[in-house]
Motif scaffolding. Structure first.
Motif, mmCIF file in Angstrom:
data_model
loop_
_atom_site.group_PDB
_atom_site.id
_atom_site.type_symbol
_atom_site.label_atom_id
_atom_site.label_comp_id
_atom_site.label_asym_id
_atom_site.label_seq_id
_atom_site.Cartn_x
_atom_site.Cartn_y
_atom_site.Cartn_z
ATOM 1 N N LEU A 68 -10.078 2.945 -0.938
ATOM 2 C CA LEU A 68 -8.988 2.236 -1.258
ATOM 3 C C LEU A 68 -9.465 0.753 -0.691
ATOM 4 O O LEU A 68 -9.007 -0.267 -1.309
ATOM 5 C CB LEU A 68 -7.553 2.584 -0.941
ATOM 6 C CG LEU A 68 -6.524 1.630 -1.339
ATOM 7 C CD1 LEU A 68 -6.338 1.756 -2.657
ATOM 8 C CD2 LEU A 68 -5.493 1.952 -0.634
ATOM 9 N N PHE A 114 2.132 -2.071 4.433
ATOM 10 C CA PHE A 114 1.967 -0.415 4.378
ATOM 11 C C PHE A 114 3.427 -0.043 4.217
ATOM 12 O O PHE A 114 4.323 -0.317 4.724
ATOM 13 C CB PHE A 114 1.545 -0.099 5.728
ATOM 14 C CG PHE A 114 0.982 1.413 5.906
ATOM 15 C CD1 PHE A 114 0.067 2.037 5.060
ATOM 16 C CD2 PHE A 114 1.672 2.313 6.465
ATOM 17 C CE1 PHE A 114 -0.392 3.278 4.992
ATOM 18 C CE2 PHE A 114 1.363 3.691 6.395
ATOM 19 C CZ PHE A 114 0.567 4.093 5.741
ATOM 20 N N LEU A 119 0.830 -1.185 0.111
ATOM 21 C CA LEU A 119 -0.019 -0.122 0.071
ATOM 22 C C LEU A 119 0.982 1.226 0.126
ATOM 23 O O LEU A 119 1.590 1.438 0.966
ATOM 24 C CB LEU A 119 -0.927 -0.101 1.256
ATOM 25 C CG LEU A 119 -2.241 0.918 1.183
ATOM 26 C CD1 LEU A 119 -2.987 0.593 2.405
ATOM 27 C CD2 LEU A 119 -1.684 2.395 1.414
ATOM 28 N N ALA A 174 -9.848 -2.622 -2.996
ATOM 29 C CA ALA A 174 -9.178 -3.812 -2.492
ATOM 30 C C ALA A 174 -9.986 -4.987 -2.653
ATOM 31 O O ALA A 174 -9.479 -6.217 -2.897
ATOM 32 C CB ALA A 174 -8.134 -3.689 -1.433
ATOM 33 N N ALA A 223 -3.512 6.866 -2.850
ATOM 34 C CA ALA A 223 -2.883 5.472 -2.414
ATOM 35 C C ALA A 223 -3.199 4.632 -3.453
ATOM 36 O O ALA A 223 -4.058 4.681 -4.209
ATOM 37 C CB ALA A 223 -3.441 5.151 -1.025
ATOM 38 N N GLN A 224 -2.333 3.408 -3.420
ATOM 39 C CA GLN A 224 -2.394 2.598 -4.397
ATOM 40 C C GLN A 224 -2.041 1.200 -3.858
ATOM 41 O O GLN A 224 -0.956 1.342 -3.061
ATOM 42 C CB GLN A 224 -1.889 2.871 -5.878
ATOM 43 C CG GLN A 224 -0.373 3.078 -5.713
ATOM 44 C CD GLN A 224 0.185 3.595 -7.119
ATOM 45 O OE1 GLN A 224 -0.611 3.410 -8.169
ATOM 46 N NE2 GLN A 224 1.435 4.175 -7.243
ATOM 47 N N LEU A 225 -2.328 -0.149 -4.317
ATOM 48 C CA LEU A 225 -1.779 -1.207 -4.012
ATOM 49 C C LEU A 225 -0.944 -1.638 -5.121
ATOM 50 O O LEU A 225 -1.420 -1.984 -6.309
ATOM 51 C CB LEU A 225 -3.025 -2.297 -3.820
ATOM 52 C CG LEU A 225 -4.087 -1.873 -2.669
ATOM 53 C CD1 LEU A 225 -5.102 -2.838 -2.335
ATOM 54 C CD2 LEU A 225 -3.024 -1.665 -1.373
ATOM 55 N N VAL A 261 -2.505 -6.207 3.229
ATOM 56 C CA VAL A 261 -1.261 -5.723 2.655
ATOM 57 C C VAL A 261 0.150 -5.179 3.473
ATOM 58 O O VAL A 261 -0.208 -5.530 4.646
ATOM 59 C CB VAL A 261 -1.962 -4.230 2.191
ATOM 60 C CG1 VAL A 261 -3.192 -4.470 1.217
ATOM 61 C CG2 VAL A 261 -2.326 -3.386 3.305
ATOM 62 N N ALA A 289 -8.471 2.718 5.999
ATOM 63 C CA ALA A 289 -8.254 1.557 5.349
ATOM 64 C C ALA A 289 -8.569 0.316 6.196
ATOM 65 O O ALA A 289 -9.050 -0.617 5.998
ATOM 66 C CB ALA A 289 -6.784 1.300 4.589
#
Length: 118
Positions: free
Chosen positions: A79, A93, A30, A83, A41-43, A91, A111
């Protein structure tokens, strides 16, 4: 040697953390990016080099009123919802060199509230 600027110091911290944190398909990374205007934010799956899900302040409703910290918490919830659609529950971080405080912490809490585990 002259002192580092704030940006240079953050990038140095970010590079140091990136050597230790790796995202996989089962447990993506993340990633947080904070700007003066908002937060995104992105995964990321570092093995396949692909973004699995993303959310940012631009996706919030135009009627949203609140501080940047509240904005970050909402982005965290968005997010987490993205997800879940992608089938991700857990995830790693990556705070991106930012201090775990304020908006970054609010995004992480949002999140978690949305159902992500880290």
């Amino acid at each position: 040697m002259p002192a580092l600027s704030v940006r240079e110091a953050r990038l140095r911290r970010h590079k140091r953390v990136r050597h230790k944190v790796l995202g996989t398909a089962d447990r993506p990374r993340l990633v947080v990016f904070r700007s003066n205007r908002g937060i995104t934010a992105q995964l990321v799956d570092d093995v396949e080099r692909k973004t699995i899900a993303a959310a940012g302040h631009g996706e919030l409703k135009k009627t949203f009123k609140g501080s940047k910290t509240e904005q970050a918490a909402e982005v965290g919830k968005l997010l987490a919802a993205a997800a879940k659609k992608a089938g991700v529950e857990s995830v790693v971080f990556d705070r991106g060199g930012y201090l775990y405080h304020g908006r970054v912490k609010a995004l992480a809490d949002g999140a978690r509230e949305g159902g992500l585990k880290f």
